[in-house]
Design an enzyme around this catalytic site. Structure first.
Site, PDB file in Angstrom:
ATOM      1  N   ARG A 118      -6.632   3.774  -2.302  1.00  0.00           N
ATOM      2  CA  ARG A 118      -7.597   3.130  -2.954  1.00  0.00           C
ATOM      3  C   ARG A 118      -8.256   3.671  -4.509  1.00  0.00           C
ATOM      4  N   LYS A 126     -12.778   0.018  13.430  1.00  0.00           N
ATOM      5  CA  LYS A 126     -13.206   0.799  14.504  1.00  0.00           C
ATOM      6  C   LYS A 126     -13.373  -0.353  15.840  1.00  0.00           C
ATOM      7  N   ASP A 183     -17.227   6.453  -3.200  1.00  0.00           N
ATOM      8  CA  ASP A 183     -15.705   6.796  -3.812  1.00  0.00           C
ATOM      9  C   ASP A 183     -15.544   6.508  -5.125  1.00  0.00           C
ATOM     10  N   GLY A 226       2.914   2.680   3.536  1.00  0.00           N
ATOM     11  CA  GLY A 226       2.032   3.769   3.608  1.00  0.00           C
ATOM     12  C   GLY A 226       1.622   4.595   4.918  1.00  0.00           C
ATOM     13  N   ALA A 227       1.987   5.621   5.064  1.00  0.00           N
ATOM     14  CA  ALA A 227       1.773   6.065   6.453  1.00  0.00           C
ATOM     15  C   ALA A 227       0.352   7.231   6.386  1.00  0.00           C
ATOM     16  N   GLY A 228      -0.412   6.546   5.304  1.00  0.00           N
ATOM     17  CA  GLY A 228      -1.883   7.170   5.607  1.00  0.00           C
ATOM     18  C   GLY A 228      -2.948   6.765   6.722  1.00  0.00           C
ATOM     19  N   VAL A 229      -4.153   6.892   6.270  1.00  0.00           N
ATOM     20  CA  VAL A 229      -5.116   6.931   7.389  1.00  0.00           C
ATOM     21  C   VAL A 229      -5.190   5.449   7.579  1.00  0.00           C
ATOM     22  N   HIS A 242     -19.262  22.041  31.398  1.00  0.00           N
ATOM     23  CA  HIS A 242     -18.239  21.851  32.356  1.00  0.00           C
ATOM     24  C   HIS A 242     -18.339  20.736  33.390  1.00  0.00           C
ATOM     25  N   ALA A 287     -16.951   7.553   3.951  1.00  0.00           N
ATOM     26  CA  ALA A 287     -18.364   7.264   4.094  1.00  0.00           C
ATOM     27  C   ALA A 287     -19.609   8.122   4.042  1.00  0.00           C
TER      28      ALA A 287
HETATM   29  P1  FAD Z   1     -18.226   0.610  -0.977  1.00  0.00           P
HETATM   30  O1  FAD Z   1     -18.256   1.110   0.586  1.00  0.00           O
HETATM   31  O2  FAD Z   1     -17.022   0.379  -1.532  1.00  0.00           O
HETATM   32  O3  FAD Z   1     -19.564   0.038  -1.462  1.00  0.00           O
HETATM   33  C1  FAD Z   1     -19.339  -0.163  -2.635  1.00  0.00           C
HETATM   34  C2  FAD Z   1     -20.445  -1.492  -3.174  1.00  0.00           C
HETATM   35  O4  FAD Z   1     -20.849  -1.834  -4.416  1.00  0.00           O
HETATM   36  C3  FAD Z   1     -19.685  -2.972  -2.838  1.00  0.00           C
HETATM   37  O5  FAD Z   1     -20.344  -3.486  -1.654  1.00  0.00           O
HETATM   38  C4  FAD Z   1     -19.522  -3.625  -3.797  1.00  0.00           C
HETATM   39  O6  FAD Z   1     -19.478  -5.031  -3.827  1.00  0.00           O
HETATM   40  C5  FAD Z   1     -20.450  -2.889  -4.862  1.00  0.00           C
HETATM   41  N1  FAD Z   1     -20.289  -3.220  -6.364  1.00  0.00           N
HETATM   42  C6  FAD Z   1     -19.108  -2.974  -6.963  1.00  0.00           C
HETATM   43  N2  FAD Z   1     -19.378  -3.038  -8.230  1.00  0.00           N
HETATM   44  C7  FAD Z   1     -20.614  -3.619  -8.410  1.00  0.00           C
HETATM   45  C8  FAD Z   1     -21.153  -4.078  -9.378  1.00  0.00           C
HETATM   46  N3  FAD Z   1     -20.965  -4.118 -10.634  1.00  0.00           N
HETATM   47  N4  FAD Z   1     -22.451  -4.660  -9.254  1.00  0.00           N
HETATM   48  C9  FAD Z   1     -22.896  -4.877  -7.944  1.00  0.00           C
HETATM   49  N5  FAD Z   1     -22.186  -4.533  -6.716  1.00  0.00           N
HETATM   50  C10 FAD Z   1     -21.029  -3.834  -7.152  1.00  0.00           C
HETATM   51  N6  FAD Z   1     -14.513   6.207   5.849  1.00  0.00           N
HETATM   52  C11 FAD Z   1     -14.975   6.739   6.722  1.00  0.00           C
HETATM   53  O7  FAD Z   1     -15.754   7.909   6.774  1.00  0.00           O
HETATM   54  N7  FAD Z   1     -14.560   6.673   8.214  1.00  0.00           N
HETATM   55  C12 FAD Z   1     -14.046   5.527   8.499  1.00  0.00           C
HETATM   56  O8  FAD Z   1     -13.598   5.359   9.655  1.00  0.00           O
HETATM   57  C13 FAD Z   1     -13.425   4.731   7.618  1.00  0.00           C
HETATM   58  N8  FAD Z   1     -12.487   4.041   7.715  1.00  0.00           N
HETATM   59  C14 FAD Z   1     -11.979   3.143   6.868  1.00  0.00           C
HETATM   60  C15 FAD Z   1     -11.084   1.796   7.146  1.00  0.00           C
HETATM   61  C16 FAD Z   1     -10.670   1.174   6.176  1.00  0.00           C
HETATM   62  C17 FAD Z   1      -9.842   0.015   6.733  1.00  0.00           C
HETATM   63  C18 FAD Z   1     -11.001   1.419   4.858  1.00  0.00           C
HETATM   64  C19 FAD Z   1     -10.646   0.497   3.456  1.00  0.00           C
HETATM   65  C20 FAD Z   1     -11.848   2.481   4.541  1.00  0.00           C
HETATM   66  C21 FAD Z   1     -12.543   3.169   5.477  1.00  0.00           C
HETATM   67  N9  FAD Z   1     -13.260   4.434   5.202  1.00  0.00           N
HETATM   68  C22 FAD Z   1     -13.764   5.202   6.357  1.00  0.00           C
HETATM   69  C23 FAD Z   1     -13.844   4.488   3.822  1.00  0.00           C
HETATM   70  C24 FAD Z   1     -15.078   4.038   3.399  1.00  0.00           C
HETATM   71  O9  FAD Z   1     -15.107   2.792   3.672  1.00  0.00           O
HETATM   72  C25 FAD Z   1     -15.423   4.491   2.213  1.00  0.00           C
HETATM   73  O10 FAD Z   1     -15.330   5.859   1.651  1.00  0.00           O
HETATM   74  C26 FAD Z   1     -16.826   4.087   1.775  1.00  0.00           C
HETATM   75  O11 FAD Z   1     -17.086   2.820   1.921  1.00  0.00           O
HETATM   76  C27 FAD Z   1     -17.202   4.320   0.253  1.00  0.00           C
HETATM   77  O12 FAD Z   1     -18.642   4.022   0.137  1.00  0.00           O
HETATM   78  P2  FAD Z   1     -19.017   3.544  -1.209  1.00  0.00           P
HETATM   79  O13 FAD Z   1     -20.728   3.343  -0.913  1.00  0.00           O
HETATM   80  O14 FAD Z   1     -18.959   4.691  -2.105  1.00  0.00           O
HETATM   81  O15 FAD Z   1     -18.468   2.404  -1.640  1.00  0.00           O
HETATM   82  P1  NAI Z   2      -4.255   7.134   2.133  1.00  0.00           P
HETATM   83  O1  NAI Z   2      -4.297   8.125   0.905  1.00  0.00           O
HETATM   84  O2  NAI Z   2      -4.598   7.865   3.405  1.00  0.00           O
HETATM   85  O3  NAI Z   2      -2.380   7.035   2.359  1.00  0.00           O
HETATM   86  C1  NAI Z   2      -1.728   6.346   1.493  1.00  0.00           C
HETATM   87  C2  NAI Z   2      -0.162   6.624   1.827  1.00  0.00           C
HETATM   88  O4  NAI Z   2       0.503   5.792   1.050  1.00  0.00           O
HETATM   89  C3  NAI Z   2       0.219   8.091   1.410  1.00  0.00           C
HETATM   90  O5  NAI Z   2       0.606   8.805   2.813  1.00  0.00           O
HETATM   91  C4  NAI Z   2       1.095   7.802   0.281  1.00  0.00           C
HETATM   92  O6  NAI Z   2       2.019   9.063   0.122  1.00  0.00           O
HETATM   93  C5  NAI Z   2       1.530   6.468   0.594  1.00  0.00           C
HETATM   94  N1  NAI Z   2       2.133   6.068  -0.492  1.00  0.00           N
HETATM   95  C6  NAI Z   2       1.653   5.936  -1.893  1.00  0.00           C
HETATM   96  N2  NAI Z   2       2.347   5.026  -2.615  1.00  0.00           N
HETATM   97  C7  NAI Z   2       3.392   4.704  -1.969  1.00  0.00           C
HETATM   98  C8  NAI Z   2       4.484   3.874  -2.435  1.00  0.00           C
HETATM   99  N3  NAI Z   2       4.689   3.283  -3.594  1.00  0.00           N
HETATM  100  N4  NAI Z   2       5.512   3.665  -1.378  1.00  0.00           N
HETATM  101  C9  NAI Z   2       5.241   4.210  -0.231  1.00  0.00           C
HETATM  102  N5  NAI Z   2       4.380   4.953   0.002  1.00  0.00           N
HETATM  103  C10 NAI Z   2       3.194   5.267  -0.720  1.00  0.00           C
HETATM  104  O7  NAI Z   2      -4.608   5.731   1.695  1.00  0.00           O
HETATM  105  P2  NAI Z   2      -5.010   4.542   2.581  1.00  0.00           P
HETATM  106  O8  NAI Z   2      -4.409   4.643   4.099  1.00  0.00           O
HETATM  107  O9  NAI Z   2      -4.693   3.186   1.931  1.00  0.00           O
HETATM  108  O10 NAI Z   2      -6.791   4.697   2.933  1.00  0.00           O
HETATM  109  C11 NAI Z   2      -7.459   4.903   1.833  1.00  0.00           C
HETATM  110  C12 NAI Z   2      -8.463   5.692   2.020  1.00  0.00           C
HETATM  111  O11 NAI Z   2      -9.513   5.132   2.637  1.00  0.00           O
HETATM  112  C13 NAI Z   2      -8.211   6.969   2.693  1.00  0.00           C
HETATM  113  O12 NAI Z   2      -7.825   7.910   2.032  1.00  0.00           O
HETATM  114  C14 NAI Z   2      -9.367   7.460   3.313  1.00  0.00           C
HETATM  115  O13 NAI Z   2     -10.130   8.115   2.175  1.00  0.00           O
HETATM  116  C15 NAI Z   2     -10.123   6.055   3.673  1.00  0.00           C
HETATM  117  N6  NAI Z   2     -10.018   5.719   4.890  1.00  0.00           N
HETATM  118  C16 NAI Z   2     -10.678   6.542   5.663  1.00  0.00           C
HETATM  119  C17 NAI Z   2     -10.517   6.428   7.260  1.00  0.00           C
HETATM  120  C18 NAI Z   2     -11.283   7.292   7.986  1.00  0.00           C
HETATM  121  O14 NAI Z   2     -12.021   8.210   7.727  1.00  0.00           O
HETATM  122  N7  NAI Z   2     -10.874   7.306   9.379  1.00  0.00           N
HETATM  123  C19 NAI Z   2      -9.863   5.228   7.753  1.00  0.00           C
HETATM  124  C20 NAI Z   2      -9.188   4.429   6.646  1.00  0.00           C
HETATM  125  C21 NAI Z   2      -9.413   4.726   5.360  1.00  0.00           C
END
Ligand code: FAD
Ligand code: NAI
Length: 480
Positions: free
Chosen positions: A287, A58, A327, A191-194, A459, A335
């Site tokens: 993921r 962000k 997750d 991947g045209a996901g998030v 408004h 999150a």
């Molecule tokens: P995580 O945040 O993955 O944390 C797990 C932690 O556990 C890690 O720090 C890891 O080191 C630790 N861990 C793992 N195994 C062990 C072990 N055996 N011993 C000790 N420590 C360990 N979500 C949103 O809601 N809004 C967003 O805007 C958003 N943007 C995102 C952007 C990107 C690029 C990505 C990749 C994800 C995004 N997400 C977003 C998803 C969000 O980051 C995850 O859903 C969230 O972080 C999950 O939280 P969690 O606590 O389950 O796991």
């Molecule tokens: P995603 O699940 O959003 O999108 C993955 C995309 O990749 C899908 O459209 C899928 O059809 C495509 N795909 C999968 N396998 C493929 C292949 N072999 N070839 C071509 N396309 C393929 O996953 P993404 O973008 O990696 O994000 C992971 C997760 O992280 C999200 O699902 C979301 O839960 C979290 N996230 C949340 C955000 C938010 O809340 N704003 C921001 C970023 C991530």
């Protein structure tokens, strides 16, 4: 002798750190195990979200939006800017400082709540007395920890494609894609996901030619179809190139003279062989849960076919006293979903009876315009044969949106045909991430569309569109 706690949390992402804080607030003696190492080598709290997810992405989105606003839209306001330039190193330093403020903030909260941070990797080990312990493998060796309640919050990591080596320089997942040291001329995204859309938008705004290769034939399948259609049109107009329904083949790096680029071989939707040549490639194909090396087998726990730890509606695993949240379990990988589960489990351990309505968890995609929704979409309502009414209102008829130069998008409200209860709200617009909160509150309180229509909205504000969409479910929109 092993250390003893009431509650031991494994993982300090949003699910785990919130569970730790809530458990400490409730009077438990809490420890949280975390092993995350930041690029500077320091151990860091906050998990994926704070280190390489929500927060840094962000921050970069905000920088790229500011750049685009100055470069392309300042003139609309009568403002002349000679030449907008971007200093990528400075932009990344700003992002890193936002991350550092947030992760250090969690350290402060741990100290404030007297939560012990056990630095290292945790795994379950079977004990001779038939019970189990958690072993923490840290820099100084390993120690055994006992706790009455263990909360697994180990999160997820990027899924990689077989045979595609992610070096975080030329071929990156989310971690490398948040660290680019220059603007790639040509950026490929699989991947045209998030993530593909958010990070693809960042680099497009900064000047990359972005091509997104998507395996599915439909775009943003989880969204209401009207929203995904509008988004596909708008993102295409912004310059994102999409190739839908592709099958990815070989991905390799190719050196020509001093330049190394990436070649993605794929079959397009028509079955023709194609090659995308790009300077950098982001692989964002979903993921996978983190359970490697956790020793689940030592305590008789197994993962399901998706790699997640099975839990009931209260995040309880099969093993008494062991819970899993965030997750690493079913439900959206978001999150705020993990945070809610963290609070839920801590409060259940304390004997309280909270619950989570998963249907009321909002989703946001931070593109421009943003996309946000909560509840069910029109495809789901049709499939379940639920009778509903739909009301939609465009932002181009809203004075605040026009003043902000953000006329794109709409709010769509779906309400039960008989009871008028709101079943789903779908928004594509500037500020949708904030607007959706009203819809989530309304759905939690089982509000009707009429409730929203009767409530006074300020408004001029974007929120008036929510009210107009509610009125539109009864064909009473006032400004249309
Ligand atoms: P995580 O945040 O993955 O944390 C797990 C932690 O556990 C890690 O720090 C890891 O080191 C630790 N861990 C793992 N195994 C062990 C072990 N055996 N011993 C000790 N420590 C360990 N979500 C949103 O809601 N809004 C967003 O805007 C958003 N943007 C995102 C952007 C990107 C690029 C990505 C990749 C994800 C995004 N997400 C977003 C998803 C969000 O980051 C995850 O859903 C969230 O972080 C999950 O939280 P969690 O606590 O389950 O796991
Ligand atoms: P995603 O699940 O959003 O999108 C993955 C995309 O990749 C899908 O459209 C899928 O059809 C495509 N795909 C999968 N396998 C493929 C292949 N072999 N070839 C071509 N396309 C393929 O996953 P993404 O973008 O990696 O994000 C992971 C997760 O992280 C999200 O699902 C979301 O839960 C979290 N996230 C949340 C955000 C938010 O809340 N704003 C921001 C970023 C991530």
């Amino acid at each position: 002798m092993s250390q003893n706690f009431d509650v031991l949390v494994i993982g300090a992402g949003p699910a785990g750190y919130i569970a730790s804080i809530r458990a400490a607030q409730l009077g438990f003696k809490v420890a949280c195990v975390e092993k995350w190492r930041a690029p500077n080598g320091e151990l860091s709290l906050g998990g994926t979200c704070l280190n390489v997810g929500c927060i840094p992405s962000k921050a970069l989105l905000a920088s790229s939006e500011t750049f685009e606003e100055i470069q392309s839209h300042a003139g609309d306001h009568g403002i002349t800017v000679k030449e907008a330039k971007i200093d990528i190193a400075k932009m990344m330093a700003r992002k890193d400082s936002v991350v550092s403020k947030m992760t250090k903030g969690i350290e402060f909260l741990f100290r404030k709540n007297k939560i012990t941070w056990l630095k290292g990797h945790a795994r379950f080990v079977a004990a001779e007395d038939g019970a189990y312990r958690v072993e923490v493998l840290g820099e100084a060796g390993s120690e055994l920890v006992e706790a009455r309640h263990v909360i697994i919050a180990t999160g997820s990591k990027a899924r990689h494609l077989p045979g595609v080596e992610v070096d975080q320089v030329l071929i990156s997942d989310n971690e490398g894609a948040l660290q680019f040291d220059s603007v790639p001329q040509k950026l490929g995204v699989i991947g045209a996901g998030v993530i593909g859309l958010e990070l693809g938008s960042v680099w497009r705004r900064l000047g990359s030619e972005v091509t997104i290769l998507e395996g599915a034939t439909s775009f943003l399948g989880a969204c209401d179809e009207s929203v995904s259609k509008e988004a596909f049109k708008l993102f295409g107009r912004q310059g994102l190139n999409f190739s839908m329904g592709v099958q990815i083949g070989e991905v390799k790096t190719v050196s020509k003279g001093r330049k190394t680029s990436v070649e993605v071989h794929y079959t397009d939707a028509q079955g023709a062989a194609q090659v995308l040549e790009c300077d950098r490639l982001i692989v964002s194909v979903g993921r996978v849960p983190n359970t490697e090396g956790l020793g689940l087998e030592a305590v008789g726990l197994a993962t399901d076919e998706r790699g997640q730890i099975p839990v009931d509606q209260h995040c309880q695993t099969r093993l008494p006293g062991v819970y899993a949240i965030g997750d690493v379990v079913r439900g959206p990988m978001l999150a705020h979903k993990g945070e809610d589960e963290g609070v839920l489990v801590a409060e259940r351990i304390a004997g309280q009876q909270p619950h989570i309505d998963y249907n009321c968890i909002p989703w946001v995609i931070y593109t421009s315009p943003e996309i946000a929704w909560v509840g069910q979409n029109e495809q789901q309502l049709k499939a379940s044969a639920r009778e509903y009414r739909s009301g939609q209102f465009p932002f181009m008829a809203n004075g605040r949106a026009l003043g902000m130069n953000s006329p794109d998008g709409f709010v769509k409200i779906l309400a039960d045909a008989k009871t008028d209860e709101i079943l789903g709200v779908h928004i594509i617009s500037a500020g949708a991430s904030d607007l959706i909160a009203e819809a989530a509150v309304a759905m939690e309180f089982k509000a009707s569309a009429e409730d929203i229509a009767r409530i006074c909205h300020p408004h001029p504000s974007l929120s008036e569109v929510m009210r107009e969409a509610a009125l539109a479910t009864d064909k009473r929109a006032l400004n249309m």
